[in-house]
Design an enzyme around this catalytic site. Structure first.
Site, PDB file in Angstrom:
ATOM      1  N   CYS A  72       0.850  -1.189   0.000  1.00 12.27           N
ATOM      2  CA  CYS A  72       0.000   0.000   0.000  1.00 12.27           C
ATOM      3  C   CYS A  72       0.895   1.252   0.000  1.00 12.27           C
ATOM      4  CB  CYS A  72      -0.867   0.023   1.253  1.00 12.27           C
ATOM      5  SG  CYS A  72      -1.929  -1.403   1.397  1.00 12.27           S
ATOM      6  N   ARG A  79       2.271   1.644  -6.545  1.00 10.26           N
ATOM      7  CA  ARG A  79       2.388   0.693  -5.424  1.00 10.26           C
ATOM      8  C   ARG A  79       1.162  -0.215  -5.346  1.00 10.26           C
ATOM      9  NH1 ARG A  79       6.338   2.243  -1.644  1.00 10.26           N
ATOM     10  NH2 ARG A  79       5.355   0.991  -0.038  1.00 10.26           N
ATOM     11  N   TRP A 119      -3.163  -1.909  -1.614  1.00 12.30           N
ATOM     12  CA  TRP A 119      -2.885  -3.204  -2.262  1.00 12.30           C
ATOM     13  C   TRP A 119      -3.359  -4.209  -1.222  1.00 12.30           C
ATOM     14  CZ3 TRP A 119      -1.240  -5.546  -6.692  1.00 12.30           C
ATOM     15  CH2 TRP A 119      -0.864  -6.866  -6.602  1.00 12.30           C
ATOM     16  N   ASN A 138       0.159   1.011   5.967  1.00 16.79           N
ATOM     17  CA  ASN A 138       0.812   0.055   5.072  1.00 16.79           C
ATOM     18  C   ASN A 138       1.459  -0.987   5.967  1.00 16.79           C
ATOM     19  OD1 ASN A 138       2.034  -1.251   2.926  1.00 16.79           O
ATOM     20  ND2 ASN A 138       3.848   0.058   3.000  1.00 16.79           N
ATOM     21  N   GLY A 139       1.168  -2.264   5.721  1.00 13.13           N
ATOM     22  CA  GLY A 139       1.737  -3.320   6.570  1.00 13.13           C
ATOM     23  C   GLY A 139       0.658  -4.324   6.939  1.00 13.13           C
ATOM     24  N   GLU A 141      11.619 -22.981 -16.103  1.00 13.60           N
ATOM     25  CA  GLU A 141      11.376 -21.591 -15.671  1.00 13.60           C
ATOM     26  C   GLU A 141      12.586 -20.723 -15.998  1.00 13.60           C
ATOM     27  OE1 GLU A 141       9.324 -19.539 -14.992  1.00 13.60           O
ATOM     28  OE2 GLU A 141      10.378 -17.964 -13.896  1.00 13.60           O
ATOM     29  N   LYS A 159      12.557 -17.409 -18.422  1.00 14.02           N
ATOM     30  CA  LYS A 159      13.067 -16.081 -18.030  1.00 14.02           C
ATOM     31  C   LYS A 159      14.033 -15.558 -19.078  1.00 14.02           C
ATOM     32  CE  LYS A 159      10.832 -14.762 -14.869  1.00 14.02           C
ATOM     33  NZ  LYS A 159       9.845 -15.672 -15.313  1.00 14.02           N
ATOM     34  N   GLU A 168      12.167 -14.740 -22.471  1.00 18.04           N
ATOM     35  CA  GLU A 168      11.195 -13.630 -22.480  1.00 18.04           C
ATOM     36  C   GLU A 168      11.859 -12.281 -22.191  1.00 18.04           C
ATOM     37  OE1 GLU A 168       8.116 -13.507 -19.523  1.00 18.04           O
ATOM     38  OE2 GLU A 168       9.336 -14.545 -18.045  1.00 18.04           O
ATOM     39  N   HIS A 175      18.252 -38.692 -24.991  1.00 15.02           N
ATOM     40  CA  HIS A 175      17.146 -39.110 -25.876  1.00 15.02           C
ATOM     41  C   HIS A 175      16.925 -38.102 -26.995  1.00 15.02           C
ATOM     42  CE1 HIS A 175      16.240 -42.397 -23.190  1.00 15.02           C
ATOM     43  NE2 HIS A 175      16.258 -41.553 -22.158  1.00 15.02           N
ATOM     44  N   LYS A 233       1.608  -8.074 -18.877  1.00 10.29           N
ATOM     45  CA  LYS A 233       1.767  -8.545 -17.501  1.00 10.29           C
ATOM     46  C   LYS A 233       0.661  -9.524 -17.134  1.00 10.29           C
ATOM     47  CE  LYS A 233       3.506  -9.063 -13.522  1.00 10.29           C
ATOM     48  NZ  LYS A 233       4.670  -9.985 -13.445  1.00 10.29           N
TER      49      LYS A 233
HETATM   50  C1  AGP Z   1       6.255 -15.117 -16.518  1.00 14.63           C
HETATM   51  O1  AGP Z   1       7.486 -14.444 -16.417  1.00 14.63           O
HETATM   52  C2  AGP Z   1       5.325 -14.505 -17.527  1.00 14.63           C
HETATM   53  N1  AGP Z   1       5.124 -13.139 -17.282  1.00 14.63           N
HETATM   54  C3  AGP Z   1       4.059 -15.309 -17.743  1.00 14.63           C
HETATM   55  O2  AGP Z   1       4.439 -16.605 -18.100  1.00 14.63           O
HETATM   56  C4  AGP Z   1       3.118 -15.432 -16.512  1.00 14.63           C
HETATM   57  O3  AGP Z   1       3.712 -16.229 -15.526  1.00 14.63           O
HETATM   58  C5  AGP Z   1       1.819 -16.101 -16.991  1.00 14.63           C
HETATM   59  O4  AGP Z   1       1.220 -15.260 -17.944  1.00 14.63           O
HETATM   60  C6  AGP Z   1       0.832 -16.374 -15.860  1.00 14.63           C
HETATM   61  O5  AGP Z   1       0.442 -15.155 -15.279  1.00 14.63           O
HETATM   62  P1  AGP Z   1      -0.334 -15.213 -13.854  1.00 14.63           P
HETATM   63  O6  AGP Z   1       0.613 -15.794 -12.862  1.00 14.63           O
HETATM   64  O7  AGP Z   1      -0.688 -13.788 -13.568  1.00 14.63           O
HETATM   65  O8  AGP Z   1      -1.553 -16.082 -14.039  1.00 14.63           O
END
Ligand code: AGP
Length: 606
Positions: A2, A27, A70, A96-97, A479, A483, A486, A502, A601
């Site tokens: 927050c 925030r 938040w 906030n907290g 993962e 990273k 992307e 394989h 996002k």
């Molecule tokens: C991860 O770095 C990406 N931004 C993307 O794969 C993300 O994890 C995916 O779109 C799922 O989003 P969410 O966790 O908000 O559901």
């Protein structure tokens, strides 16, 4: 997290407060509110723009407090928005907290005749001060006495109708900055809203209480000892401030890792009994005792978190688990019934494919749970119960701090379900005790930033990259590859190390490096063999290894060390160097690491 903002001085406070809120909007903006003494309080769901639509020109005054929420406790509704107020509408608080003991304080205050309006932890503060004011008849003493009763974290600003020009602020575990002007003083969660008014600030320390009037300010401790805090001069611009001085949100959020794990486990561990407390599951606890299988659903990074959860839950809770990508599960005709739990993992809580998977499972009678970061999001509201991450807003498109928080929440869920199903108290104690040590262990990984930076420079020119791991770190291979691709657009792919022979090993040559995740765990020897196989074909190898490992140093030179921890928790540590490696590689290539091309996002469309 927050944002709080407060002002007292000789100018009209309304425009100053609204402008301050606008600067804090990054925030989080589930809801927003403002109070000006003897002029009224206005709150709204959504961002500052929504609040402005409700403001009338009669809100006149020269002091006030404001807040951007938040949500952590209580849905993001107008009632739950700050400022929170006491029974007599004279004490107003922004916070906030997290107040960990708010339930017992609320019960005590209700027994004393107080009536509550919201579902938040913060509201107890307003009633505590109201109660103490009757005893002390002094605003400052009432605030100090109230804070003595609070356990948890707070950055607060308090306004009292009976002393309208005075603002009292306090800090414990949540940042509070005091802005110092000429006949004007400010309180804020960070320096961003102060820059347009003053560059002279004091960063309050834990335990500090600041008393502001238009004429001056004073800082004291609980025991009324006056303290002199060194004034600092801000020397960076607003945008930088929002990043706390980091160049990108992505780096800021990776560096928040230790605090994020603290927030995820806060109030949830009972190490002496080897138990955890997950209040968000209370309503379905009995039902959880009878479930026969779990389907974990997520997308992207959240899906890989689910894969780690599968290993945890099967090994320590003995429950059959399968993990599905949201976009596949929603169209599959998977056999699901009332003995199935569908566990959705989602940072945003708005991912369309994951949401539709939940709806599909609900139609077939499954119990649905969520591990979600955004409080009050659609997935949080549509699942039957769940666990909030409390990781704070994640601004960078790449999911970093949310991922390690998701793994931590899955470990908490594993202990919770395992202890319902025969996990011994000793195993429960081991896991809960080790979870408490994670923040400092993550910090020791972050302290290797220089090394990771130099490795990123060394490999930034790669065209391809292979990430390989086994067992708990098999998902981390995928993962880590996600990273890198992307953020730096390098073609990277994850691979089970056992799968190399394989097919994938055919790709390996001097121009196709491999990142091997090889901590001291139950498959360490196997990983060593896989690394040897790659070296034999002149493939370059970087490795994640456990501190003290000497065997790997004999065969490769590029190693990032992580502290020893339980095998089931190594992914939380091994993910962090991979996040930093991807970040520094993307920066080395000159890309916008906070806003990578083609990505969003939150993917709220199919
Ligand atoms: C991860 O770095 C990406 N931004 C993307 O794969 C993300 O994890 C995916 O779109 C799922 O989003 P969410 O966790 O908000 O559901």
């Amino acid at each position: 997290m927050c944002g709080i903002f407060a002002y007292t001085g000789n100018k009209e406070s309304l425009p100053i407060l609204l402008d301050g809120l606008q600067s804090l909007e990054y925030r989080g903006y589930d809801s927003v509110g403002i109070y000006i003494p003897n002029a009224g309080i206005v709150k709204s769901v959504g961002a500052v723009q929504e609040l402005k639509k409700k403001i009338t020109s009669t809100m006149v005054g020269t002091s006030g407090i404001a807040h951007l929420r938040w949500a952590t406790h209580g849905e993001p509704t107008e009632v739950n928005a700050h400022p929170h107020v006491d029974c007599s509408d004279t004490i107003y608080v922004v916070h906030n907290g997290i107040i960990e003991n708010y339930k017992e304080l609320k019960e005590k205050l209700i027994s004393l005749g107080h009536t509550f309006r919201s579902a938040t932890d913060t509201e107890v503060l307003a009633h505590l001060i109201e109660h103490q004011l009757k005893e002390t008849e002094d605003f400052e003493l009432a605030v100090v006495a109230s804070l003595h009763e609070v356990k948890g974290t707070y950055g607060i600003a308090v306004s009292y109708k009976g002393d309208p020009e005075k603002i009292i602020a306090a800090r414990l575990g949540a940042p509070v900055v005091l802005g110092i002007g000429i006949n004007k003083y400010f309180i804020a969660s960070d320096a961003s809203p102060l820059l347009r008014h003053t560059k002279d600030v004091v960063y309050l320390r834990d335990g500090d209480i600041a008393v502001l009037t238009p004429q001056n300010y004073r800082i004291r401790t609980y025991t009324d000892v006056e303290v002199i805090r060194k004034k600092q001069v801000l020397d960076f611009d607003v945008e930088q401030v929002k990043k706390d001085g980091y160049e990108h949100f992505m780096l800021k959020e990776i560096m928040e890792g230790p605090q994020v794990i603290e927030n995820t486990i806060r109030g949830r561990l009972v190490p002496e009994k080897g138990l955890v407390k997950l209040g968000g599951l209370d309503a379905v606890n009995e039902q959880l005792r009878t479930i026969e299988r779990i389907i974990i659903v997520g997308c992207g990074t959240a899906y890989y978190a689910g894969l780690v959860g599968e290993y945890m839950l099967e090994e320590y809770a003995g429950i059959p688990v399968e993990v599905e990508i949201g976009s596949e599960f929603r169209y599959r005709n998977a056999p699901v019934d009332k003995h199935t739990v569908l566990l959705a993992v989602s940072q945003s809580g708005e991912t369309a494919d994951t949401l539709e998977a939940i709806r599909e499972a609900k139609r077939k009678g499954a119990l649905t749970l969520g591990i979600v970061n955004a409080v009050g999001s659609t997935i949080a509201r549509e699942t039957d119960a769940g666990i909030y991450n409390h990781a704070g807003p994640e601004i960078g498109v790449a999911s970093t701090k949310a991922f390690i928080s998701q793994l931590t929440a899955l470990a908490l869920l594993t202990v919770h379900l395992g202890r319902q199903r025969g996990m011994s108290i000793d195993v429960g104690r081991n896991i809960t005790k080790e979870l408490k040590l994670l923040p400092e262990k993550i910090q020791s990984v972050l302290d290797q930033r220089e090394l990771i930076y130099s490795l990123a420079q060394k490999y930034a020119g790669s065209r391809d990259f292979l990430y390989m791991g086994r067992k708990y770190n098999y998902p981390i291979a995928f993962e880590g590859a996600l990273k890198l691709k992307e953020i730096s657009y390098i073609h990277a792919e994850g691979c089970g190390a056992g799968e190399m022979k394989h097919g994938p090993i055919a790709m390996i040559d001097t121009e196709f490096p491999t990142l091997a995740i090889a901590p001291h765990d139950s498959v360490y020897e196997k990983m060593l063999s896989n690394i040897e196989e790659i070296k034999a074909r002149k493939g370059k190898v970087l490795a994640i290894a456990t501190e003290g490992d000497i065997r790997l140093t004999d065969i490769i030179s590029d190693i990032i060390y992580i502290p020893q921890t339980l095998e089931m928790l190594t992914p939380i540590l091994s993910a962090v160097p991979l996040q930093l490696f991807a970040y520094y590689t993307g920066v080395a290539k000159g890309f916008n690491v906070d806003r990578p091309r083609n990505l969003a996002k939150s993917v709220t469309v199919e």
